[in-house]
Write a protein that holds these residues in place. Structure first.
Motif, mmCIF file in Angstrom:
data_model
loop_
_atom_site.group_PDB
_atom_site.id
_atom_site.type_symbol
_atom_site.label_atom_id
_atom_site.label_comp_id
_atom_site.label_asym_id
_atom_site.label_seq_id
_atom_site.Cartn_x
_atom_site.Cartn_y
_atom_site.Cartn_z
ATOM 1 N N HIS A 50 -21.754 0.768 99.350
ATOM 2 C CA HIS A 50 -20.781 -0.306 99.153
ATOM 3 C C HIS A 50 -20.836 -0.815 97.710
ATOM 4 O O HIS A 50 -19.811 -1.056 97.089
ATOM 5 N N SER A 51 -22.045 -0.950 97.155
ATOM 6 C CA SER A 51 -22.186 -1.436 95.778
ATOM 7 C C SER A 51 -21.599 -0.454 94.790
ATOM 8 O O SER A 51 -20.958 -0.851 93.824
ATOM 9 N N VAL A 52 -21.791 0.837 95.023
ATOM 10 C CA VAL A 52 -21.246 1.852 94.126
ATOM 11 C C VAL A 52 -19.727 1.818 94.174
ATOM 12 O O VAL A 52 -19.054 1.928 93.157
ATOM 13 N N ALA A 53 -19.160 1.624 95.361
ATOM 14 C CA ALA A 53 -17.704 1.559 95.483
ATOM 15 C C ALA A 53 -17.149 0.361 94.723
ATOM 16 O O ALA A 53 -16.083 0.436 94.119
ATOM 17 N N LEU A 54 -17.860 -0.758 94.721
ATOM 18 C CA LEU A 54 -17.400 -1.947 94.009
ATOM 19 C C LEU A 54 -17.521 -1.793 92.502
ATOM 20 O O LEU A 54 -16.816 -2.441 91.750
ATOM 21 N N ALA A 55 -18.443 -0.933 92.049
ATOM 22 C CA ALA A 55 -18.688 -0.778 90.620
ATOM 23 C C ALA A 55 -17.851 0.351 90.020
ATOM 24 O O ALA A 55 -18.205 0.905 89.008
ATOM 25 N N ALA A 56 -16.734 0.704 90.641
ATOM 26 C CA ALA A 56 -15.868 1.763 90.124
ATOM 27 C C ALA A 56 -15.382 1.374 88.730
ATOM 28 O O ALA A 56 -15.163 0.200 88.447
ATOM 29 N N PRO A 57 -15.221 2.360 87.843
ATOM 30 C CA PRO A 57 -14.796 2.037 86.478
ATOM 31 C C PRO A 57 -13.402 1.428 86.456
ATOM 32 O O PRO A 57 -12.528 1.800 87.225
ATOM 33 N N LYS A 58 -13.228 0.486 85.561
ATOM 34 C CA LYS A 58 -11.945 -0.186 85.406
ATOM 35 C C LYS A 58 -11.087 0.629 84.439
ATOM 36 O O LYS A 58 -11.606 1.236 83.512
ATOM 37 N N PRO A 59 -9.774 0.618 84.640
ATOM 38 C CA PRO A 59 -8.920 1.347 83.700
ATOM 39 C C PRO A 59 -9.011 0.736 82.308
ATOM 40 O O PRO A 59 -9.147 -0.469 82.158
ATOM 41 N N GLN A 60 -8.965 1.609 81.303
ATOM 42 C CA GLN A 60 -9.073 1.126 79.933
ATOM 43 C C GLN A 60 -7.779 0.450 79.499
ATOM 44 O O GLN A 60 -6.691 0.878 79.852
ATOM 45 N N SER A 61 -7.924 -0.582 78.719
ATOM 46 C CA SER A 61 -6.777 -1.320 78.209
ATOM 47 C C SER A 61 -6.182 -0.582 77.021
ATOM 48 O O SER A 61 -6.867 0.141 76.306
ATOM 49 N N LYS A 62 -4.906 -0.767 76.798
ATOM 50 C CA LYS A 62 -4.251 -0.169 75.640
ATOM 51 C C LYS A 62 -4.421 -1.039 74.398
ATOM 52 O O LYS A 62 -4.035 -0.655 73.319
ATOM 53 N N PHE A 63 -5.009 -2.211 74.571
ATOM 54 C CA PHE A 63 -5.239 -3.102 73.450
ATOM 55 C C PHE A 63 -6.568 -2.769 72.785
ATOM 56 O O PHE A 63 -7.495 -2.295 73.419
ATOM 57 N N VAL A 64 -6.648 -3.036 71.508
ATOM 58 C CA VAL A 64 -7.847 -2.761 70.733
ATOM 59 C C VAL A 64 -8.345 -4.067 70.140
ATOM 60 O O VAL A 64 -7.550 -4.882 69.665
ATOM 61 N N ALA A 65 -9.659 -4.259 70.174
ATOM 62 C CA ALA A 65 -10.237 -5.471 69.598
ATOM 63 C C ALA A 65 -10.100 -5.425 68.076
ATOM 64 O O ALA A 65 -10.347 -4.401 67.454
ATOM 65 N N LEU A 66 -9.701 -6.525 67.487
ATOM 66 C CA LEU A 66 -9.572 -6.636 66.035
ATOM 67 C C LEU A 66 -10.536 -7.684 65.515
ATOM 68 O O LEU A 66 -10.801 -8.670 66.176
ATOM 69 N N ARG A 67 -11.012 -7.476 64.323
ATOM 70 C CA ARG A 67 -11.893 -8.447 63.683
ATOM 71 C C ARG A 67 -11.245 -8.852 62.371
ATOM 72 O O ARG A 67 -10.949 -8.013 61.538
ATOM 73 N N VAL A 68 -11.028 -10.119 62.190
ATOM 74 C CA VAL A 68 -10.393 -10.626 60.976
ATOM 75 C C VAL A 68 -11.485 -10.986 59.978
ATOM 76 O O VAL A 68 -12.439 -11.682 60.308
ATOM 77 N N LYS A 69 -11.335 -10.484 58.754
ATOM 78 C CA LYS A 69 -12.311 -10.766 57.698
ATOM 79 C C LYS A 69 -11.654 -11.635 56.629
ATOM 80 O O LYS A 69 -10.462 -11.516 56.379
ATOM 81 N N ASP A 70 -12.461 -12.467 56.021
ATOM 82 C CA ASP A 70 -11.920 -13.218 54.891
ATOM 83 C C ASP A 70 -12.079 -12.380 53.619
ATOM 84 O O ASP A 70 -12.729 -11.346 53.616
ATOM 85 N N ALA A 71 -11.466 -12.806 52.523
ATOM 86 C CA ALA A 71 -11.431 -12.024 51.284
ATOM 87 C C ALA A 71 -12.828 -11.745 50.739
ATOM 88 O O ALA A 71 -13.115 -10.648 50.268
ATOM 89 N N LEU A 72 -13.747 -12.715 50.771
ATOM 90 C CA LEU A 72 -15.096 -12.504 50.244
ATOM 91 C C LEU A 72 -15.862 -11.477 51.060
ATOM 92 O O LEU A 72 -16.596 -10.663 50.515
ATOM 93 N N GLU A 73 -15.700 -11.499 52.341
ATOM 94 C CA GLU A 73 -16.396 -10.541 53.195
ATOM 95 C C GLU A 73 -15.891 -9.127 52.930
ATOM 96 O O GLU A 73 -16.648 -8.175 52.933
ATOM 97 N N GLN A 74 -14.596 -8.983 52.652
ATOM 98 C CA GLN A 74 -14.023 -7.674 52.377
ATOM 99 C C GLN A 74 -14.583 -7.096 51.085
ATOM 100 O O GLN A 74 -14.832 -5.901 50.982
ATOM 101 N N ILE A 75 -14.816 -7.929 50.099
ATOM 102 C CA ILE A 75 -15.326 -7.469 48.809
ATOM 103 C C ILE A 75 -16.782 -7.053 48.919
ATOM 104 O O ILE A 75 -17.209 -6.060 48.354
ATOM 105 N N SER A 76 -17.569 -7.795 49.709
ATOM 106 C CA SER A 76 -19.005 -7.540 49.753
ATOM 107 C C SER A 76 -19.382 -6.317 50.580
ATOM 108 O O SER A 76 -20.457 -5.777 50.407
ATOM 109 N N GLN A 77 -18.523 -5.850 51.467
ATOM 110 C CA GLN A 77 -18.843 -4.695 52.299
ATOM 111 C C GLN A 77 -17.932 -3.530 51.933
ATOM 112 O O GLN A 77 -16.720 -3.679 51.875
#
Length: 114
Positions: A50-77
């Motif tokens: 029963h636990s394995v049946a409940l833990a079935a994989p969820k469908p992947q989302s079409k959305f992608v996580a984004l990370r916003v950087k400020d100008a100083l962070e962009q220069i330093s990396q």
């Protein structure tokens, strides 16, 4: 019903709540030790299935996580991969080159065309 599933489930639950071994519990209650182990395994297997049946994989989302950087962070990396610069000072930095069709769609959307 002495040999029903609920009867044995109550005994298995009592073993867990009392923190005793199955054999000690069975002897204390005049129950067959072999039957107690049998039902303990059988009921545990059902919980696992029963636990394995409940833990079935969820469908992947079409959305992608984004990370916003400020100008100083962009220069330093340092930036590796692909950078797409759009109008209005918008930059999209990707770790790999995207699909060409996606790039065409983004370019058209940026120009206001469909």
């Amino acid at each position: 019903m002495k040999n029903g599933r609920n009867y044995w489930a109550e005994h298995v639950a009592a073993i867990k709540s009392q923190g005793v071994t199955a054999s000690a519990y069975a002897r204390q209650h005049g129950i067959s030790v072999a039957a107690m182990y049998y039902w303990q395994r059988k009921l545990q297997a059902q919980v696992t299935v029963h636990s394995v049946a409940l833990a079935a994989p969820k469908p992947q989302s079409k959305f992608v996580a984004l990370r916003v950087k400020d100008a100083l962070e962009q220069i330093s990396q340092p930036s590796w991969g692909c950078t797409l610069v759009l109008g209005g000072g918008m930059r999209l930095e990707m770790s790999a080159l995207p699909d060409p069709q996606w790039l065409v769609a983004v370019g058209r959307a940026n120009q206001g065309g469909h």
